[in-house]
Design a protein around this motif. Sequence first.
Motif, PDB file in Angstrom:
ATOM      1  N   ASN A  49      -4.039   2.895   3.750  1.00 46.89           N
ATOM      2  CA  ASN A  49      -3.560   4.289   4.126  1.00 46.89           C
ATOM      3  C   ASN A  49      -3.353   4.931   3.036  1.00 46.89           C
ATOM      4  O   ASN A  49      -3.542   5.266   1.943  1.00 46.89           O
ATOM      5  CB  ASN A  49      -1.996   4.108   4.932  1.00 46.89           C
ATOM      6  CG  ASN A  49      -2.094   3.389   5.744  1.00 46.89           C
ATOM      7  OD1 ASN A  49      -2.861   3.067   7.148  1.00 46.89           O
ATOM      8  ND2 ASN A  49      -1.061   2.669   6.017  1.00 46.89           N
TER       9      ASN A  49
ATOM     10  N   ILE B  19       5.512   7.630   7.771  1.00 47.47           N
ATOM     11  CA  ILE B  19       4.874   8.651   6.822  1.00 47.47           C
ATOM     12  C   ILE B  19       5.834  10.047   6.388  1.00 47.47           C
ATOM     13  O   ILE B  19       5.180  10.928   5.541  1.00 47.47           O
ATOM     14  CB  ILE B  19       4.068   9.412   8.320  1.00 47.47           C
ATOM     15  CG1 ILE B  19       2.776   8.404   7.915  1.00 47.47           C
ATOM     16  CG2 ILE B  19       3.088  10.281   7.202  1.00 47.47           C
ATOM     17  CD1 ILE B  19       2.241   8.447   9.761  1.00 47.47           C
TER      18      ILE B  19
ATOM     19  N   CYS C 263      -2.302  10.625   7.820  1.00 49.62           N
ATOM     20  CA  CYS C 263      -2.043   9.258   6.860  1.00 49.62           C
ATOM     21  C   CYS C 263      -3.412   9.043   8.049  1.00 49.62           C
ATOM     22  O   CYS C 263      -3.215   8.860   9.346  1.00 49.62           O
ATOM     23  CB  CYS C 263      -0.341   9.294   7.723  1.00 49.62           C
ATOM     24  SG  CYS C 263      -1.090   7.560   7.173  1.00 49.62           S
TER      25      CYS C 263
ATOM     26  N   SER D 216       5.776   6.655  11.756  1.00 49.77           N
ATOM     27  CA  SER D 216       6.344   8.146  11.768  1.00 49.77           C
ATOM     28  C   SER D 216       7.750   8.339  10.664  1.00 49.77           C
ATOM     29  O   SER D 216       7.289   8.940   9.637  1.00 49.77           O
ATOM     30  CB  SER D 216       7.057   9.082  12.688  1.00 49.77           C
ATOM     31  OG  SER D 216       5.428   9.072  13.504  1.00 49.77           O
TER      32      SER D 216
ATOM     33  N   TRP E  98       6.714   9.264   2.878  1.00 48.07           N
ATOM     34  CA  TRP E  98       6.318   9.057   1.777  1.00 48.07           C
ATOM     35  C   TRP E  98       5.768  10.813   1.425  1.00 48.07           C
ATOM     36  O   TRP E  98       5.211  11.356   0.394  1.00 48.07           O
ATOM     37  CB  TRP E  98       4.632   8.506   2.450  1.00 48.07           C
ATOM     38  CG  TRP E  98       3.606   8.754   1.233  1.00 48.07           C
ATOM     39  CD1 TRP E  98       3.112   9.327  -0.292  1.00 48.07           C
ATOM     40  CD2 TRP E  98       2.029   7.928   1.935  1.00 48.07           C
ATOM     41  NE1 TRP E  98       2.503   8.757  -0.351  1.00 48.07           N
ATOM     42  CE2 TRP E  98       1.459   8.176   0.650  1.00 48.07           C
ATOM     43  CE3 TRP E  98       1.650   7.452   2.775  1.00 48.07           C
ATOM     44  CZ2 TRP E  98      -0.416   7.406   0.548  1.00 48.07           C
ATOM     45  CZ3 TRP E  98       0.592   6.787   3.584  1.00 48.07           C
ATOM     46  CH2 TRP E  98      -0.517   6.943   1.311  1.00 48.07           C
TER      47      TRP E  98
ATOM     48  N   LEU F 149      -3.166   9.790   2.667  1.00 49.56           N
ATOM     49  CA  LEU F 149      -2.493  10.573   3.294  1.00 49.56           C
ATOM     50  C   LEU F 149      -2.877  11.735   2.716  1.00 49.56           C
ATOM     51  O   LEU F 149      -3.277  11.623   1.367  1.00 49.56           O
ATOM     52  CB  LEU F 149      -1.536  10.550   2.548  1.00 49.56           C
ATOM     53  CG  LEU F 149       0.155  11.855   2.583  1.00 49.56           C
ATOM     54  CD1 LEU F 149       0.147  11.494   3.931  1.00 49.56           C
ATOM     55  CD2 LEU F 149       1.313  11.660   1.915  1.00 49.56           C
TER      56      LEU F 149
END
Length: 241
Positions: free
Chosen positions: A56, A6, A112, A3, A9, A58
């Motif tokens: 991944n 993310i 994400c 978390s 990011w 986003l």
Amino acid sequence: MKSHEIEFWALRVLEQIESKQRVEDLRVELKSEWPSDIQKTARQLAGHANSARGENILWIIGADEGRSVVTGAAYEDLAKWFPQVQSEFEGLAPSLTDINIKRKDKTIAALCFDTSRFPYVVKNPVFGQKSGGPVEFEVPWREGTRTRTATRSDMVLMLSPLIGMPRIQVLSGELRFIAASPHTGNPHLELMVLTYVSVPDSTPITFPFHKCSSILTIVGHAIPDALNVRLTTLRVRRQQL
């Protein structure tokens, strides 16, 4: 991703938006509000996930790149929105980790998606309808910020063996001006950057010295090869990511 990764990011992307930088790319998608066209959204998500090939991706709900503003989004809408999107996939949709992020006086949703189980296939919404045609499913592909049907070349690229990309973290840097002397020669700049490289698998990596170069930028003017490049390995450690 965890978390906090993310969140970092997403916050970095939001700073870029407010600085009027372009941020949408292979891994980032921005929406000013929750997309209402579920079928279109599922196709777009599948194309984005397929082109990411295991990385991944986003999605930020509540940010407008065109106006360079954070608009905010009602986070609680996710509970009914994502299951509808999942229902448009054939078999499997990208798995989701979502967090609620406060940015100044706005709240955005950072979504994400884990794309490691690609390829992703979506249903043809007009299949079975009159003049709907015989195509039941589609493999979408993202090209830039556009979504289209994957070609044979895209499928070959998607299903070819993946090579884990090394991760490079800059630990420190130092730029020094060396004055002229009998020992140092002409005055020059010396830049030292210490990095940590994590290799995700057993694939060998190389740093070809003959391809290394430098660019010094001063007030908008780039000066190629202004710095001599020298690589020195202090320690090698293979780390499974």
